[in-house]
Design a protein around this motif. Structure first.
Motif, PDB file in Angstrom:
ATOM      1  N   THR A  89       0.819  -1.215   0.000  1.00 51.95           N
ATOM      2  CA  THR A  89       0.000   0.000   0.000  1.00 51.95           C
ATOM      3  C   THR A  89       0.852   1.265   0.000  1.00 51.95           C
ATOM      4  OG1 THR A  89      -0.123  -0.144   2.425  1.00 51.95           O
ATOM      5  CG2 THR A  89      -1.947  -1.097   1.174  1.00 51.95           C
ATOM      6  N   LEU A  90       2.114   1.145   0.413  1.00 49.20           N
ATOM      7  CA  LEU A  90       3.011   2.313   0.388  1.00 49.20           C
ATOM      8  C   LEU A  90       3.171   2.878  -1.007  1.00 49.20           C
ATOM      9  CD1 LEU A  90       5.832   1.034   2.785  1.00 49.20           C
ATOM     10  CD2 LEU A  90       4.118   2.781   3.300  1.00 49.20           C
ATOM     11  N   SER A  91       2.915   2.066  -2.029  1.00 46.52           N
ATOM     12  CA  SER A  91       3.019   2.539  -3.409  1.00 46.52           C
ATOM     13  C   SER A  91       2.169   3.780  -3.646  1.00 46.52           C
ATOM     14  CB  SER A  91       2.581   1.442  -4.386  1.00 46.52           C
ATOM     15  OG  SER A  91       3.374   0.291  -4.251  1.00 46.52           O
ATOM     16  N   TRP A  92       1.059   3.879  -2.924  1.00 48.89           N
ATOM     17  CA  TRP A  92       0.082   4.938  -3.174  1.00 48.89           C
ATOM     18  C   TRP A  92       0.262   6.125  -2.219  1.00 48.89           C
ATOM     19  CZ3 TRP A  92      -1.506   3.552  -7.647  1.00 48.89           C
ATOM     20  CH2 TRP A  92      -1.650   2.193  -7.959  1.00 48.89           C
ATOM     21  N   SER A  93       1.469   6.319  -1.725  1.00 49.53           N
ATOM     22  CA  SER A  93       1.733   7.392  -0.758  1.00 49.53           C
ATOM     23  C   SER A  93       1.392   8.773  -1.306  1.00 49.53           C
ATOM     24  CB  SER A  93       3.208   7.358  -0.328  1.00 49.53           C
ATOM     25  OG  SER A  93       3.484   6.204   0.433  1.00 49.53           O
ATOM     26  N   LEU A  94       1.659   9.020  -2.594  1.00 51.87           N
ATOM     27  CA  LEU A  94       1.402  10.337  -3.163  1.00 51.87           C
ATOM     28  C   LEU A  94      -0.068  10.533  -3.533  1.00 51.87           C
ATOM     29  CD1 LEU A  94       4.575  11.031  -5.351  1.00 51.87           C
ATOM     30  CD2 LEU A  94       4.168  11.379  -2.903  1.00 51.87           C
ATOM     31  N   GLN A  95      -0.842   9.505  -3.402  1.00 47.19           N
ATOM     32  CA  GLN A  95      -2.295   9.643  -3.550  1.00 47.19           C
ATOM     33  C   GLN A  95      -2.937   9.856  -2.171  1.00 47.19           C
ATOM     34  OE1 GLN A  95      -0.499   7.293  -5.729  1.00 47.19           O
ATOM     35  NE2 GLN A  95      -0.693   9.180  -6.936  1.00 47.19           N
ATOM     36  N   PHE A  96      -2.585   9.017  -1.207  1.00 45.47           N
ATOM     37  CA  PHE A  96      -3.138   9.173   0.143  1.00 45.47           C
ATOM     38  C   PHE A  96      -2.620  10.444   0.811  1.00 45.47           C
ATOM     39  CE2 PHE A  96      -4.439   4.908  -0.557  1.00 45.47           C
ATOM     40  CZ  PHE A  96      -5.435   4.619   0.359  1.00 45.47           C
ATOM     41  N   GLY A  97      -1.456  10.911   0.412  1.00 41.04           N
ATOM     42  CA  GLY A  97      -0.906  12.131   0.986  1.00 41.04           C
ATOM     43  C   GLY A  97      -1.337  13.391   0.272  1.00 41.04           C
ATOM     44  N   SER A  98      -2.198  13.261  -0.722  1.00 39.53           N
ATOM     45  CA  SER A  98      -2.687  14.416  -1.477  1.00 39.53           C
ATOM     46  C   SER A  98      -4.047  14.859  -0.952  1.00 39.53           C
ATOM     47  CB  SER A  98      -2.795  14.051  -2.963  1.00 39.53           C
ATOM     48  OG  SER A  98      -3.915  13.195  -3.175  1.00 39.53           O
ATOM     49  N   ASP A  99      -4.688  15.762  -1.691  1.00 40.33           N
ATOM     50  CA  ASP A  99      -6.014  16.227  -1.280  1.00 40.33           C
ATOM     51  C   ASP A  99      -7.128  15.411  -1.924  1.00 40.33           C
ATOM     52  OD1 ASP A  99      -5.786  17.074  -3.881  1.00 40.33           O
ATOM     53  OD2 ASP A  99      -6.344  19.166  -3.480  1.00 40.33           O
ATOM     54  N   LEU A 100      -6.805  14.283  -2.549  1.00 34.51           N
ATOM     55  CA  LEU A 100      -7.840  13.442  -3.145  1.00 34.51           C
ATOM     56  C   LEU A 100      -8.881  13.002  -2.123  1.00 34.51           C
ATOM     57  CD1 LEU A 100      -6.014  10.991  -5.611  1.00 34.51           C
ATOM     58  CD2 LEU A 100      -7.849  12.597  -6.178  1.00 34.51           C
ATOM     59  N   ALA A 101      -8.428  12.761  -0.880  1.00 36.41           N
ATOM     60  CA  ALA A 101      -9.352  12.267   0.145  1.00 36.41           C
ATOM     61  C   ALA A 101     -10.418  13.294   0.507  1.00 36.41           C
ATOM     62  CB  ALA A 101      -8.581  11.852   1.394  1.00 36.41           C
ATOM     63  N   LYS A 102     -10.260  14.538   0.068  1.00 30.42           N
ATOM     64  CA  LYS A 102     -11.305  15.535   0.303  1.00 30.42           C
ATOM     65  C   LYS A 102     -12.479  15.325  -0.641  1.00 30.42           C
ATOM     66  CE  LYS A 102      -8.071  19.143   1.815  1.00 30.42           C
ATOM     67  NZ  LYS A 102      -7.535  20.496   1.533  1.00 30.42           N
ATOM     68  N   ARG A 103     -12.225  14.647  -1.748  1.00 30.06           N
ATOM     69  CA  ARG A 103     -13.255  14.478  -2.775  1.00 30.06           C
ATOM     70  C   ARG A 103     -13.687  13.027  -2.977  1.00 30.06           C
ATOM     71  NH1 ARG A 103      -9.526  17.902  -4.245  1.00 30.06           N
ATOM     72  NH2 ARG A 103      -8.386  16.429  -5.566  1.00 30.06           N
ATOM     73  N   CYS A 104     -12.879  12.091  -2.469  1.00 26.56           N
ATOM     74  CA  CYS A 104     -13.247  10.693  -2.638  1.00 26.56           C
ATOM     75  C   CYS A 104     -12.707   9.867  -1.483  1.00 26.56           C
ATOM     76  CB  CYS A 104     -12.735  10.153  -3.975  1.00 26.56           C
ATOM     77  SG  CYS A 104     -11.010  10.513  -4.324  1.00 26.56           S
ATOM     78  N   ARG A 105     -13.215   8.672  -1.383  1.00 27.87           N
ATOM     79  CA  ARG A 105     -12.767   7.744  -0.352  1.00 27.87           C
ATOM     80  C   ARG A 105     -11.656   6.872  -0.957  1.00 27.87           C
ATOM     81  NH1 ARG A 105     -16.588   2.990   2.342  1.00 27.87           N
ATOM     82  NH2 ARG A 105     -15.112   2.287   3.949  1.00 27.87           N
ATOM     83  N   LEU A 106     -10.499   6.854  -0.334  1.00 26.80           N
ATOM     84  CA  LEU A 106      -9.351   6.112  -0.841  1.00 26.80           C
ATOM     85  C   LEU A 106      -9.188   4.819  -0.043  1.00 26.80           C
ATOM     86  CD1 LEU A 106      -6.786   9.052  -1.174  1.00 26.80           C
ATOM     87  CD2 LEU A 106      -8.551   8.312  -2.804  1.00 26.80           C
ATOM     88  N   VAL A 107      -9.134   3.700  -0.744  1.00 25.75           N
ATOM     89  CA  VAL A 107      -8.965   2.391  -0.111  1.00 25.75           C
ATOM     90  C   VAL A 107      -7.855   1.644  -0.844  1.00 25.75           C
ATOM     91  CG1 VAL A 107     -10.049   0.182   0.462  1.00 25.75           C
ATOM     92  CG2 VAL A 107     -11.390   2.301   0.578  1.00 25.75           C
ATOM     93  N   ALA A 108      -6.968   1.035  -0.090  1.00 31.74           N
ATOM     94  CA  ALA A 108      -5.915   0.194  -0.658  1.00 31.74           C
ATOM     95  C   ALA A 108      -5.711  -1.003   0.252  1.00 31.74           C
ATOM     96  CB  ALA A 108      -4.614   0.982  -0.823  1.00 31.74           C
ATOM     97  N   PHE A 109      -5.156  -2.064  -0.302  1.00 35.83           N
ATOM     98  CA  PHE A 109      -4.850  -3.229   0.534  1.00 35.83           C
ATOM     99  C   PHE A 109      -3.572  -3.875   0.046  1.00 35.83           C
ATOM    100  CE2 PHE A 109      -7.131  -5.082  -2.998  1.00 35.83           C
ATOM    101  CZ  PHE A 109      -6.645  -6.373  -3.141  1.00 35.83           C
ATOM    102  N   ASP A 110      -2.879  -4.527   0.977  1.00 40.93           N
ATOM    103  CA  ASP A 110      -1.700  -5.306   0.633  1.00 40.93           C
ATOM    104  C   ASP A 110      -2.160  -6.624   0.016  1.00 40.93           C
ATOM    105  OD1 ASP A 110       0.171  -3.470   1.653  1.00 40.93           O
ATOM    106  OD2 ASP A 110       0.004  -4.295   3.674  1.00 40.93           O
ATOM    107  N   LEU A 111      -1.678  -6.921  -1.181  1.00 37.36           N
ATOM    108  CA  LEU A 111      -1.993  -8.191  -1.804  1.00 37.36           C
ATOM    109  C   LEU A 111      -1.566  -9.350  -0.907  1.00 37.36           C
ATOM    110  CD1 LEU A 111      -0.758  -7.482  -5.448  1.00 37.36           C
ATOM    111  CD2 LEU A 111      -3.147  -7.727  -4.724  1.00 37.36           C
ATOM    112  N   ARG A 112      -2.205 -10.485  -1.070  1.00 36.98           N
ATOM    113  CA  ARG A 112      -1.781 -11.685  -0.330  1.00 36.98           C
ATOM    114  C   ARG A 112      -0.296 -11.944  -0.599  1.00 36.98           C
ATOM    115  NH1 ARG A 112      -4.724 -16.634  -1.425  1.00 36.98           N
ATOM    116  NH2 ARG A 112      -6.537 -15.343  -0.952  1.00 36.98           N
ATOM    117  N   GLY A 113       0.422 -12.303   0.445  1.00 31.86           N
ATOM    118  CA  GLY A 113       1.853 -12.533   0.299  1.00 31.86           C
ATOM    119  C   GLY A 113       2.694 -11.276   0.290  1.00 31.86           C
ATOM    120  N   HIS A 114       2.064 -10.114   0.492  1.00 30.33           N
ATOM    121  CA  HIS A 114       2.756  -8.833   0.420  1.00 30.33           C
ATOM    122  C   HIS A 114       2.466  -8.001   1.673  1.00 30.33           C
ATOM    123  CE1 HIS A 114       2.574 -10.097  -3.763  1.00 30.33           C
ATOM    124  NE2 HIS A 114       3.429  -9.161  -4.101  1.00 30.33           N
ATOM    125  N   GLY A 115       3.364  -7.073   1.962  1.00 25.26           N
ATOM    126  CA  GLY A 115       3.134  -6.115   3.035  1.00 25.26           C
ATOM    127  C   GLY A 115       2.748  -6.780   4.340  1.00 25.26           C
TER     128      GLY A 115
END
Length: 325
Positions: A89-115
């Motif tokens: 999920t760290l891949s999406w740091s520049l999305q979760f750290g942006s202002d996108l969450a003001k306009r949408c709900r952001l969800v990510a998950f670690d794939l099986r075997g990852h993170g």
């Protein structure tokens, strides 16, 4: 040829194979997922892009625990991010750290075997499209995501197409895929391995080779000198958490035919992507004739990092901006 160069080339072959990893089986619906564990606020630092996120555990396919991060107003349009092979999920740091969450709900998950997700040792946990598709479906169900936009990167694009094939009746707003062959079997074959090349480092029992391969792959996938060095170090650490049995299982996935997707598909392609070149893009146009292809000429394999502002604006355009702020 130097040992380091052989390691790098072997890693490239492995990644290329994963980009073209196949999918698909007969469409079916899984049994309802168990409710997620109560998600307490993340114990993140003030500088973490996930400082405002909620972390929880969801039971994926076969009961594999999946680490899920959820940020933003649940009433806003949902975006579900699926990262690439050997990342998190760290891949999406520049999305979760942006202002996108003001306009949408952001969800990510670690794939099986990852993170921080579970990592079964059995090959059947990885070698077909079913477990990966089930994981996506369980996350959508457990969090009650209403017609999410699914964003898939690299191998995550394959997983997104796994889900599209096996869960065609689950409503989604569409797919935004980047740095991926989209699960097609038509991605160009990797070049022949050099004579006497070592085994793929990610499946080698030699930890020193694995570490060297991770260093080489990070340089290949994230060459942008503007990227934060601390973030790159986190990517390397995430890659080292993936056990060799995961790739051994994925390598057994059977090849598939042409994907069939009813929802809108958008491809964000990097003009400097070393893994998804013009030949693959041409095949995507053939396999997905109705898809929209958007070029990011200055970006490499990680478009969402190299051109984060423009990529985030594309998410707004496709989904979040429709509802306003």
């Amino acid at each position: 040829m130097s040992s380091r160069l052989r390691i790098c080339l072997s890693m490239c072959l492995s990644i290329c194979a994963l980009l073209g990893a196949p999918l698909f089986a007969t469409a079916a619906l899984a049994q309802p997922a168990a409710a997620p564990a109560a998600g307490a606020a993340a114990p993140a630092t003030a500088t973490s892009p996930f400082a405002q996120a909620r972390f929880m555990q969801v039971a994926g396919g076969g009961g594999v625990p999946l680490n899920v991060v959820d940020q933003g107003d649940p009433a806003k349009p949902a975006v579900l991010f699926i990262h690439g092979f050997r990342q998190s999920t760290l891949s999406w740091s520049l999305q979760f750290g942006s202002d996108l969450a003001k306009r949408c709900r952001l969800v990510a998950f670690d794939l099986r075997g990852h993170g921080n997700s579970g990592s079964p040792w059995q090959p059947e946990a990885y070698h077909s499209s079913r477990p990966w598709a089930d994981d996506v479906a369980r996350v959508i169900q457990a969090l009650g995501l209403d017609k999410p936009l699914i964003v898939g990167w690299s191998f995550g694009g394959n997983v997104a197409m796994d889900f599209a094939a096996l869960y065609p009746d689950v409503p989604v707003a569409g797919y935004l895929l980047t740095g991926t062959a989209g699960g097609t079997a038509a991605s160009p074959p990797p070049p022949a391995a050099p004579v006497n090349a070592p085994p793929r480092p990610s499946v080698s029992p030699d930890l020193a080779l694995n570490i060297g391969a991770v260093e080489a792959s990070i340089q290949l996938l994230f060459p942008n000198p503007a990227l934060d060095k601390a973030l790159l170090a986190q990517f390397a650490a995430a890659a080292m958490r993936v056990g060799p049995w995961v790739e051994q299982g994925v390598a057994r996935r059977p090849r598939s035919g042409k994907p069939a997707v009813a929802q809108p598909v958008t491809f964000a392609t990097g003009g400097k992507d070393p893994l998804v070149g013009p030949a693959t893009v041409a095949r995507l146009k053939d396999f997905f004739p109705q898809a929209r292809l958007i070029d990011f000429p200055a970006a490499g394999h990680a478009v969402f990092l190299d051109e984060a502002v423009r990529f985030n604006a594309l998410i707004d355009e496709l989904h979040c901006g429709q509802a306003g702020s």
